[in-house]
Design an enzyme around this catalytic site. Structure first.
Site, short mmCIF file in Angstrom:
data_model
loop_
_atom_site.label_atom_id
_atom_site.label_comp_id
_atom_site.label_asym_id
_atom_site.label_seq_id
_atom_site.Cartn_x
_atom_site.Cartn_y
_atom_site.Cartn_z
N ASN A 102 0.86 -1.18 0.00
CA ASN A 102 0.00 0.00 0.00
C ASN A 102 0.90 1.23 0.00
O ASN A 102 1.78 1.36 0.85
CB ASN A 102 -0.91 -0.03 1.23
CG ASN A 102 -1.82 1.18 1.31
OD1 ASN A 102 -1.38 2.27 1.66
ND2 ASN A 102 -3.08 1.00 0.99
N CYS A 133 -6.62 8.23 2.70
CA CYS A 133 -6.40 8.23 4.15
C CYS A 133 -6.97 9.49 4.78
O CYS A 133 -6.56 10.59 4.43
CB CYS A 133 -4.92 8.12 4.50
SG CYS A 133 -4.66 8.16 6.29
#
Lengths: 304, 261
Positions: A102, A133
């Site tokens: 990721n 995020c």
């Protein structure tokens, strides 16, 4: 007597032994769970969000338990891409399932540079780009909340990364389908959704927010219906594969996402509750197929 | 090796109001993995409602019997449920977790440890005191409590240690805090401490001022207990470290606590 059903799926150009992956940030680097799960029994695992430079993340407290879930505000604490390459990657050499990194960044150039450094690693055939995020100021969600921003990151990474490119989408948007279409047009091989829902909790006795950052990302079974709905909408609109996640605790939960159109799924927060959850989800999917006399998991994809 | 283990509640008692002393047994002693003093378990709350496990210190272990003891304070919904368990119920645990206290394998005559516990923080110190005693040293233990009724595990500690008591209200032992006890200021080669953070900070400040090695057990809120979620971090001289895997026991020199309590 039943023949063993086939669990193999193809995430575009990335074949997986089964559709069960782990969600980034919930499974460490896999090694943390090696006592509980045969890592090779999974389709693959997605390692902790990796940035160009090391990050200390947000101050404590970073977590609050909520009904059927939790809020977190970790803020992408990680040792940076070079730490991953030099200290983590060599320890993963015996693992045969897919290792997906990721990738997060504050600027487009950061994402590109991380990809460039990951490229020489033979075992990394796929990356998941985090444009969603919610816990850092420029932690990607800024990119992930407009089709233009999402496309800009995807295009830049596409040019720098020849392997499988999965883009992780934020649910904190008005139309996740528009973002998904933009990411598809910009060259993504798959999309994963959903990242955490922006949330907040207050300790009324102390009259203070539960998290140092005030707001954080909600995950766990509480978000699952939202995630299933978004996966269903996105899978209907896209031609590239969709990876579904959000509150999966069991094979049944995983099958909801698959029936809604997901090719693969990620088990996330429930790893904290049941460290053996991922392997159990694989077994439970298989049991379901046997019970319903289905020979291939792909028969169930997108049937709703 | 860490494992997920079902254990049965074989005894539960209330040592003081708001606390429970829970003895758990594995199906067979060989199923219970080796646990060291200061390690903890992650307990699933058997109410189908509390989402995350609760980290609880290992209070005692009997490898021969395959039993593990927990001392729990009712500090919220999850721990309240544990305080109301009944014998015969099954608990699901992940164990053993974290790095505990280090005790010298063959302590020499200079090894003169002091254990300081406050409230439910005495829990991990009992297993530690037993381990030290098993190596031929009778440690000093100071148990701090609000009042006489809240003094926990006194008889158990007395079997293996020299026990000193302080209470906030003076109803037993020395009136005041653990740091007020004369035994606290005696010369010790190492201090092991677990309790409320202000207490641990006061003990750490004394230890630092007197150059006594000191180890404290932290209990930051955590989700996984395995070093994956990165929620329980403590700010240390090496940056944010997980209490669940780097701790829960830390050398005070690794922490960024200031010298004043």
């Amino acid at each position: 007597m039943h023949n063993k059903p086939s669990l193999a799926v193809e995430l575009g150009n990335l074949p997986l032994a089964n559709p069960v992956l782990t969600a980034s940030g919930t499974f460490g680097y896999g090694l943390e769970y090696a006592d509980f799960v045969d890592l090779d029994s999974l389709g693959g695992f997605i390692v902790k969000g990796t940035t160009l430079e090391p990050r200390q993340g947000n101050p404590y407290p970073r977590m609050a338990e909520t009904p059927s879930g939790m809020l977190n505000a970790v803020g992408l604490q990680n040792g940076g891409v070079d730490h991953f390459i030099n200290h983590i990657y060599p320890r993963l050499s015996n693992i045969t399932s897919e290792i997906i990194v990721n990738v997060s960044g504050a600027a487009v150039e950061d994402y590109v540079e991380v990809c460039r450094r990951l490229q020489p690693l033979d075992r990394i055939r796929a990356i998941e780009v985090n444009i969603s995020c919610p816990n850092v100021k420029q932690g990607g969600m800024a990119f992930g909340t407009t089709p233009e921003g999402a496309a800009r990151v995807t295009e830049a990474v596409r040019a720098a990364w020849p392997g499988h490119l999965m883009v992780k989408l934020s649910p904190n948007v008005t139309s996740i389908v528009d973002i998904a279409l933009a990411v598809q047009d910009a060259g993504a091989d798959s999309v994963s959704l959903i990242n955490t829902l922006l949330g907040m909790a207050i300790d009324v006795e102390r009259r203070r927010p539960m998290l140092s950052t005030i707001t954080g990302g909600l995950s766990g079974p509480a978000v699952r219906p939202v995630a299933v709905r978004m996966v269903w909408q996105v899978a209907k609109a896209l031609s590239i594969p969709v990876v579904g996640l959000g509150g999966i605790t069991s094979g049944r939960d995983a099958l909801e996402f698959i029936m809604a159109g997901a090719t693969a799924v990620q088990v996330g927060t429930y790893n904290f509750v049941d460290p053996a959850a991922t392997a159990r989800v694989v077994t439970e999917i298989e049991d379901y197929l046997i019970r319903h006399n289905i020979s291939d998991i792909n028969e169930l994809r997108g049937i709703i | 090796m860490k494992k997920i283990l079902d254990m049965q509640v074989i005894r539960i008692s209330i040592p003081a109001p708001g606390y429970a002393h829970i003895v758990l047994a594995a199906d067979s002693p060989s199923e219970l993995p080796e646990c060291t003093p200061g390690q903890f378990v992650q307990v699933q709350i058997p109410d189908h409602d509390t989402f995350l496990r609760r980290p609880i210190s290992i209070c005692d272990v009997d490898p021969q019997e395959g039993t593990l003891t927990l001392l729990v304070r009712d500090a919220g919904r999850g721990t309240r449920n544990l305080c109301h368990l009944s014998a015969g119920q099954t608990l699901n645990l992940v164990l053993p977790l974290g790095h505990g206290f280090s005790v010298p394998e063959n302590p020499d005559s200079s090894y003169h440890p002091l254990l300081v516990g406050g409230g439910v923080g005495v829990a991990p110190l009992l297993y530690l005191a037993r381990a030290i005693n098993a190596r031929g040293v009778r440690p000093d233990v100071i148990l701090g409590a609000r009042s006489a009724a809240d003094v926990l595990l006194k008889e158990e500690f007395e079997r293996v240690a020299h026990v000193f008591i302080t209470t906030n209200d003076g109803s037993e032992g020395v009136h005041g805090l653990v740091t007020d006890h004369p035994a606290f200021k005696e010369e010790h080669s190492v201090i092991y401490c677990c309790g409320p953070t202000p207490m641990m900070k006061a003990v750490a400040a004394y230890a630092r001022a007197h150059a006594v090695p000191c180890f404290v057990s932290l209990e930051n809120m955590m989700a996984c207990g395995l070093g994956a979620c990165l929620c329980c971090v403590e700010k240390t001289v090496d940056g944010h470290l997980c209490v669940c895997t780097h701790g829960p026991v830390f050398d005070i020199n690794a922490l960024t606590w200031s010298d004043h309590a």
